[in-house]
Each structure stands twice: as C-alpha cells, then as structure tokens.
Design a protein around this motif. Sequence first.
Motif, short mmCIF file in Angstrom:
data_model
loop_
_atom_site.label_atom_id
_atom_site.label_comp_id
_atom_site.label_asym_id
_atom_site.label_seq_id
_atom_site.Cartn_x
_atom_site.Cartn_y
_atom_site.Cartn_z
N ASN A 111 0.88 -1.10 -0.09
CA ASN A 111 -0.04 -0.10 -0.05
C ASN A 111 0.78 1.20 -0.17
OD1 ASN A 111 -2.57 1.25 0.26
ND2 ASN A 111 -2.36 1.87 2.05
N PHE A 112 2.12 1.09 -0.26
CA PHE A 112 3.08 2.30 0.08
C PHE A 112 2.75 3.48 -1.07
CE2 PHE A 112 7.57 3.95 -0.92
CZ PHE A 112 7.49 4.79 0.02
N SER A 113 2.60 2.95 -2.26
CA SER A 113 2.22 4.18 -3.50
C SER A 113 0.80 4.85 -2.95
CB SER A 113 2.45 3.50 -4.83
OG SER A 113 1.92 4.36 -5.50
N ASN A 114 -0.05 3.98 -2.65
CA ASN A 114 -1.41 4.50 -2.27
C ASN A 114 -1.46 5.31 -1.32
OD1 ASN A 114 -4.44 4.48 -2.76
ND2 ASN A 114 -4.35 3.61 -1.07
N PHE A 115 -0.58 4.82 -0.29
CA PHE A 115 -0.59 5.89 0.95
C PHE A 115 -0.02 7.24 0.62
CE2 PHE A 115 1.34 7.50 4.75
CZ PHE A 115 0.47 7.21 5.74
N ILE A 116 1.10 7.37 0.02
CA ILE A 116 1.72 8.79 -0.40
C ILE A 116 0.89 9.33 -1.17
CG2 ILE A 116 3.53 9.58 -1.91
CD1 ILE A 116 5.22 7.51 -0.86
N ASN A 117 0.27 8.73 -2.30
CA ASN A 117 -0.79 9.38 -3.18
C ASN A 117 -2.25 10.09 -2.55
OD1 ASN A 117 0.80 9.02 -5.48
ND2 ASN A 117 -0.25 7.15 -5.79
N ASN A 118 -2.32 9.63 -1.40
CA ASN A 118 -3.41 10.06 -0.60
C ASN A 118 -3.12 10.76 0.59
OD1 ASN A 118 -6.03 9.10 -2.14
ND2 ASN A 118 -4.77 7.29 -2.00
N ASP A 120 -2.32 13.65 1.56
CA ASP A 120 -3.10 14.77 2.05
C ASP A 120 -4.51 14.55 2.15
OD1 ASP A 120 -3.21 14.19 -0.61
OD2 ASP A 120 -3.02 16.14 -1.31
N LYS A 121 -4.99 13.73 2.16
CA LYS A 121 -6.43 13.30 2.08
C LYS A 121 -6.95 12.50 3.44
CE LYS A 121 -6.97 13.21 -2.74
NZ LYS A 121 -5.63 13.15 -3.13
N VAL A 122 -5.89 12.18 4.10
CA VAL A 122 -6.10 11.25 5.33
C VAL A 122 -6.60 12.28 6.74
CG1 VAL A 122 -5.19 9.52 6.86
CG2 VAL A 122 -4.49 9.43 4.36
N ASP A 123 -7.79 11.77 7.03
CA ASP A 123 -8.29 12.09 8.27
C ASP A 123 -7.26 11.46 9.21
OD1 ASP A 123 -10.07 13.89 7.32
OD2 ASP A 123 -11.51 12.28 7.08
N LEU A 195 7.76 11.18 -5.16
CA LEU A 195 8.67 12.29 -4.67
C LEU A 195 7.87 13.52 -4.80
CD1 LEU A 195 12.20 11.40 -5.83
CD2 LEU A 195 11.52 11.57 -3.45
N GLU A 196 7.07 14.05 -5.85
CA GLU A 196 6.55 15.17 -6.07
C GLU A 196 5.51 15.41 -5.24
OE1 GLU A 196 4.01 17.47 -9.68
OE2 GLU A 196 5.15 15.58 -9.98
N LYS A 197 4.65 14.30 -4.85
CA LYS A 197 3.60 14.42 -3.76
C LYS A 197 4.22 14.63 -2.37
CE LYS A 197 -0.70 13.64 -3.00
NZ LYS A 197 -1.87 14.50 -3.72
N LEU A 198 5.36 13.87 -1.93
CA LEU A 198 5.86 14.20 -0.80
C LEU A 198 6.42 15.62 -0.44
CD1 LEU A 198 7.47 10.58 -0.07
CD2 LEU A 198 5.43 11.46 1.11
N SER A 199 7.10 15.93 -1.69
CA SER A 199 7.83 17.09 -1.51
C SER A 199 6.56 18.46 -1.32
CB SER A 199 8.50 17.42 -2.98
OG SER A 199 9.72 16.42 -2.92
N ASP A 200 5.62 18.09 -1.95
CA ASP A 200 4.39 19.12 -1.91
C ASP A 200 3.71 19.23 -0.47
OD1 ASP A 200 2.60 20.91 -3.13
OD2 ASP A 200 1.06 19.35 -3.00
N PHE A 201 3.60 18.03 0.05
CA PHE A 201 3.11 17.87 1.21
C PHE A 201 4.05 18.36 2.41
CE2 PHE A 201 1.76 15.17 5.19
CZ PHE A 201 0.58 15.59 5.35
N TYR A 202 5.19 18.10 2.29
CA TYR A 202 6.38 18.57 3.22
C TYR A 202 6.93 19.76 2.74
CZ TYR A 202 5.36 13.98 5.54
OH TYR A 202 4.92 13.04 6.17
N ARG A 203 6.40 20.53 2.04
CA ARG A 203 7.02 21.59 1.49
C ARG A 203 7.60 22.72 2.59
NH1 ARG A 203 5.42 26.73 1.29
NH2 ARG A 203 3.18 26.15 1.83
#
Length: 222
Positions: A111-118, A120-123, A195-203
């Motif tokens: 579930n690694f990829s799916n977790f990263i892709n979401n 910013d949506k996780v409650d 990497l792009e998703k994580l870089s955006d989330f942890y900007r």
Amino acid sequence: QPLINFKMKLIIKKIFRKLYVQETFLENNFVFIHIPKNAGISVCELIGVKPHGHIPYRDYEYILKNKQIFYFAFVREPIDRFLSSYNFLMNGGRNKKDLKNKNKFNISKENFSNFINNIDKVDNLPVHFLPQVYFLKNAKGDIKVDNLGLVEDIEIEMSKLSKIVKFKIRDSLKILNTTSLENKISKNELDSNMLEKLSDFYREDIELYRALKKTWNQKKEF
C-alpha cells in the motif's frame, strides 16, 4: 458561564502540566520538543528525561505561559523522516497504538504508493507523518523555538546546548528506537510522482531543513 470556562481552562492546564511537563524541564527552564522519528528518544536518554510524547510548541507555550523557557528541537531531512516513519509503523512500531495505526491505515509495502498518493486526504493522520513544522509553530503559525538543530549533527548540537541549558549529558549519544532492517522500504523505491507528492506535502519542512542546512554549512566554513 465565563467563570466556569475560566476554571475549566485552569483545570485542563494543571492536568496537562502534570502529565506532560516534566519536573526536569521546570527545574531547569528548558523544554525539548520531541518530533517523531527525529532521534527524540535518544536525546531524552542523553539528558536523563523520560520520553514525554510528541507535544507541539503551541501547547507548551499555552501551559507554560509567562515562564522563561528555552525551547529546542531537532529537524530531519523530510523524505528520510517519512520513510523512517513508514518503516517504523510497518514493522509494528513501539506500542498498541502504533500497531493499531499500522492496521488502520494499511501501512505495508503493498500500500506504499497508495498511502503517499493520498497522504494529504487522510483524516487523523498518524502523528509520525505530521509535518515537522506542526510541532514547532506557535498559535499564530510562527516558529519561535529558541534552538533548532539538525538530526545529522545532533552530537555537536547537544554539546553546544549543554553549555547554554542546565542539563548534564549522561553519555555519548546512542541512537535508540531505530527501525529493523528486515522489512524496510528504501529511498530508491520512490518514483518521481511519489517524490513530487511528498515534496508538496512537506514543502514547509523542506524549506526549513534547507535553511538550517545552509546556515550549518556556512558555520563549518569558518
């Protein structure tokens, strides 16, 4: 009603102080802000205090209002910290809550990829994945921590801090709470989209880390 609310706030402050503000902190007028997966347990061991949970600066600021407190914390390279957190929970963590989060959020290799892709949506995202700035900002959104060091330079930083703050370093730093290598996801398993998703989330974390790294490198040049 206002009087009742005021009294309730006082009670809550007293409870919080008793639970989370160690006597060592109060006696010596310092607070170590323990950001998850930033060698916090090792720092606690080094200065002789019990691991005290991941309490953000703004909560300490509220509970210790009008007290002269020296706050310090350590910042880690954000992507490395994310991977460390994921691997830590994927291996079961340290307690029942960590194990519960592992199962609840399906923290696994599959579930690694799916977790990263979401991410910013996780409650109610597990505390280990919250941005580092969450623990460092005050109620107004500003970082007011007195000293921010880098995890990779922690021994040098702790030696410097021991001359500023009244604590004795017990021993050489021992890195505790590290993740087992038996079941681990490495950095090279991150593709460009992850990497792009994580870089955006942890900007904000990335900006802070780079600024601290730049300052540290400039100091080493002199």
